[in-house]
Structure formats: C-alpha cells, structure tokens
Design a protein around this motif. Structure first.
Motif, mmCIF file in Angstrom:
data_model
loop_
_atom_site.group_PDB
_atom_site.id
_atom_site.type_symbol
_atom_site.label_atom_id
_atom_site.label_comp_id
_atom_site.label_asym_id
_atom_site.label_seq_id
_atom_site.Cartn_x
_atom_site.Cartn_y
_atom_site.Cartn_z
ATOM 1 N N ALA A 93 0.799 -1.226 0.000
ATOM 2 C CA ALA A 93 0.000 0.000 0.000
ATOM 3 C C ALA A 93 0.831 1.276 0.000
ATOM 4 N N ARG A 94 2.054 1.212 0.492
ATOM 5 C CA ARG A 94 2.844 2.434 0.637
ATOM 6 C C ARG A 94 3.099 3.119 -0.698
ATOM 7 N N GLU A 95 3.249 2.332 -1.765
ATOM 8 C CA GLU A 95 3.511 2.883 -3.096
ATOM 9 C C GLU A 95 2.343 2.526 -4.012
ATOM 10 N N PRO A 96 1.440 3.466 -4.289
ATOM 11 C CA PRO A 96 0.240 3.162 -5.079
ATOM 12 C C PRO A 96 0.534 2.515 -6.426
ATOM 13 N N GLN A 97 1.572 2.987 -7.147
ATOM 14 C CA GLN A 97 1.857 2.390 -8.446
ATOM 15 C C GLN A 97 2.319 0.947 -8.309
ATOM 16 N N ARG A 98 3.128 0.682 -7.309
ATOM 17 C CA ARG A 98 3.585 -0.691 -7.063
ATOM 18 C C ARG A 98 2.397 -1.586 -6.711
ATOM 19 N N TRP A 133 -2.078 11.155 -8.714
ATOM 20 C CA TRP A 133 -2.700 10.981 -10.028
ATOM 21 C C TRP A 133 -1.705 10.681 -11.144
ATOM 22 N N ASP A 134 -0.445 10.482 -10.789
ATOM 23 C CA ASP A 134 0.520 10.084 -11.817
ATOM 24 C C ASP A 134 0.532 8.573 -12.025
ATOM 25 N N VAL A 135 -0.320 7.836 -11.309
ATOM 26 C CA VAL A 135 -0.364 6.380 -11.469
ATOM 27 C C VAL A 135 -1.024 6.015 -12.793
ATOM 28 N N HIS A 136 -0.790 4.776 -13.226
ATOM 29 C CA HIS A 136 -1.374 4.294 -14.472
ATOM 30 C C HIS A 136 -1.616 2.798 -14.330
ATOM 31 N N GLY A 137 -2.436 2.259 -15.218
ATOM 32 C CA GLY A 137 -2.667 0.824 -15.238
ATOM 33 C C GLY A 137 -3.806 0.339 -14.351
#
Length: 355
Positions: A93-98, A133-137
C-alpha cells in the motif's frame, strides 16, 4: 441477448470498520434484491466467505475484495479497491503504483475509490481523496461513492443530524471534479471503467437521546449500484459466475445507477454501424457513421457526451437516437426529478468510436 445483474462493489464488515457480518450483509443484499455484493474491508482480505446465499426464491453472490491504503500515511489518501487477487496485498500500500502493478500481475482489478472525498470536520472525518494521479494501469474509477457525497453535506452538527434522518436528500450525482477527471483520462485514450458503490458501514451513532444507524446496508443497497451486462446468463455456480461478472466489469460492460428514485434496470446504450454492434465498453468503427441508441426504463432527461463535451440533449424521453462520425469516447448521463430536485440517475460507461 443481454443479461443484467445489479450489485454493490464497496461494502465493509465488522472485520474492519463496518457493523455487520458477511452473512448479515448478504441477507441485506437479498432483501434489497441485489444479484451480487462485494466485501471490501480495509487492508484485510478475508477468504472463505465467497459463494451464493439464498432467501426463498432469491439468491445473491457474495464475493470478497479489499480496500487497500497506506495506514501510516499522513494525511490519509489513496484508497484502492481491488478485486480478484485472492490474496493479501496490503503490504504494497505504501507505493500506489507498485500496488496497482501487483494487482495487475496476479490477474486482479483495481479501482480508485472515492477519488474526491471531502472532509467532514463536524463529525471528525478527514479528506480521503486520491492524491497520486501520476499512477497508471488501474482498471477504473469509483465515480459515485454514496458515503463521500453524504460526508460532503455534513457542514455542521445540525446538518449531520438532518441528513442522518433524511438520507434520501443526500444524492445529487457524482462530484463534477470526478467526472472531469474521468473524461480527461478517456480523452487521453485511456480505457478507464466507471463504477459506483455505497461504501457501506452502517455506523450506529448516539447523540444524547438520539440514536440512528447511519445509512443501513439494506437501504444503501437500493441506492447507488453498478449494473453489469453479460451476453450469457449466470449459472448459479459461484466460481463460474464470479469470473463472468468481473470479466465484464473489467471490459466496462456496465453502468452506474441510482436505483432509489426508480429502478435503472433495463437501461441500454448501444451502437450500430458498418455491419457491427457495440455495447458499453466496446469499440466500433465509424467508417460510414455510427448510430448511437439510448433506451431508458422510464422517462427522464438524457445527455450524450463525447470526450466529456455535451453534444445532444433530450428532455423527458424514454429513448434517443443520434448518428456520429467523429471518433471518441461517447457516454450518457441521465437525470430525473426526485424529492424536489433534478438528480443524477444513470451514468453509462463509454462506447468507443474509432476511425
């Protein structure tokens, strides 16, 4: 033939901050005549509860997902609904993209929960909006969260008491900022699926002599739901049916309906052109033009949008037809009067028109 199944995708039990067991929630869903309900407790995946529950001639499919967020983050942000992982992923959870990558890597689906979630200082509730909001996928967005909208009305203790006793006056529709965010993602060519959920907790509140369960499960299950469309019926086999529902959800073959003013069951948004047909979530080519068709279960006001821009409107209608030639993401919003105000009723996923 198209089959339609109504369910709620955001529900909490007593394993986290909800106030009912899995079986009690399934019973509430049965009484509300849902077809499926998904448990999404905070940072805990609870296996062993999935399956059909029955009441007389009704059945409901109870499934387990999770709402994951970094509990150590201050302020709290970035809640992600995850489905079909079949394992605990809260450590990511600490890193949303991960986290999003991990969900995708194990074959799961991820939806940004309550993208806009205003604070309610009068009841000690913080702003839990999505921040990174820089996440993707990710699979999609929860464009309409009933609890977030309820929180936005609680500007003072008197107003909190008023809405606790008059919850039908809460809902107006998805926050405009969320729709704008979704439309921008679609216009940028991203396939982002819209869902709606109750974020149900059924919290009991006592204030002096007053006692109230805030937004009971059964009541919420008659409000904002996600309607999934399939080309084959559910069979009654839990494993088979869960895959069918989530596969169609992932493709965007669904819409968000506010079922309290009137049932949204039977809404259809389709496209025909060049010898082919498409439903929500699908792509169709516009070589010779595409005819978009809207069908409602009862009369209301219809808006047709392309890449977030309104291109047509029909008032007090049960159906609408419009031919387009420009490529883009076309979606429908429907509004109707309820409790003295014009309120959002139906929000479709897009049909993608390509060159």
């Amino acid at each position: 033939m198209i089959y339609e199944y109504t369910g709620n995708l955001h529900v909490h039990t007593s394993y986290s901050d909800g106030h009912a067991t899995h079986d009690q929630i399934a019973l509430a869903a049965l009484k509300a005549r849902l077809d499926f309900v998904v448990i999404t407790d905070h940072n805990i995946w609870t296996g062993g509860y999935d399956g059909y529950r029955y009441l007389a001639d009704r059945r409901v499919l109870l499934l387990t997902g999770e709402e994951i967020h970094d509990q150590a983050r201050e302020p709290q942000k970035n809640h992600l609904l995850v489905f079909e992982t079949h394992q605990e992923l809260a450590p990511y959870a600490r890193e949303p993209q991960r986290l999003i990558n991990k969900v995708k890597g194990v074959g799961g689906l991820s939806f940004i929960a309550h993208p806009v979630d205003p604070a309610a200082p009068s009841i000690g509730e913080p702003d839990l909006s999505w921040a990174d909001w820089d996440v993707h996928g990710f699979t999609g967005l929860e464009i309409w969260n009933y609890m977030s909208e309820f929180k936005s009305r609680l500007k003072s203790i008197p107003r909190a008491i008023f809405y606790a006793y008059n919850p039908t006056l809460t809902a107006m529709g998805p926050f405009p900022e969320v729709l704008e965010r979704w439309d921008q993602l679609l216009a940028d060519g991203k396939r982002v699926v819209a869902i709606g959920g109750s974020d149900a907790h059924a919290t009991p509140i006592r204030k002096g002599p007053l006692f109230r369960v805030i937004l009971p499960y059964e009541w919420l299950f008659k409000a904002v739901n996600t309607h999934v469309l399939t080309k084959d019926p559910l069979t009654g086999d839990a494993e088979h049916d869960r895959k069918r529902l989530f596969n169609n959800l992932e493709r965007g073959n669904c819409f968000v309906g506010f079922d309290l003013p009137a049932s949204t069951k039977g809404f259809r948004f389709t496209a025909q052109g060049d010898g082919s047909q498409a439903i929500m979530g699908e792509t169709i080519t516009a070589r010779f033009g595409v005819t978009l068709q809207v069908k409602l279960p009862s009369r209301a006001d219809i808006l047709l949008l392309r890449n977030g821009e309104q291109i047509r409107q029909w008032e007090d209608s049960e159906a609408a037809v419009h031919t387009v030639i420009e490529p883009g993401a076309y979606r429908v919003e429907v509004y109707r009067f309820f409790q003295g105000k014009q309120r959002g009723w139906i929000f479709s996923n897009p049909i993608f028109v390509a060159n």
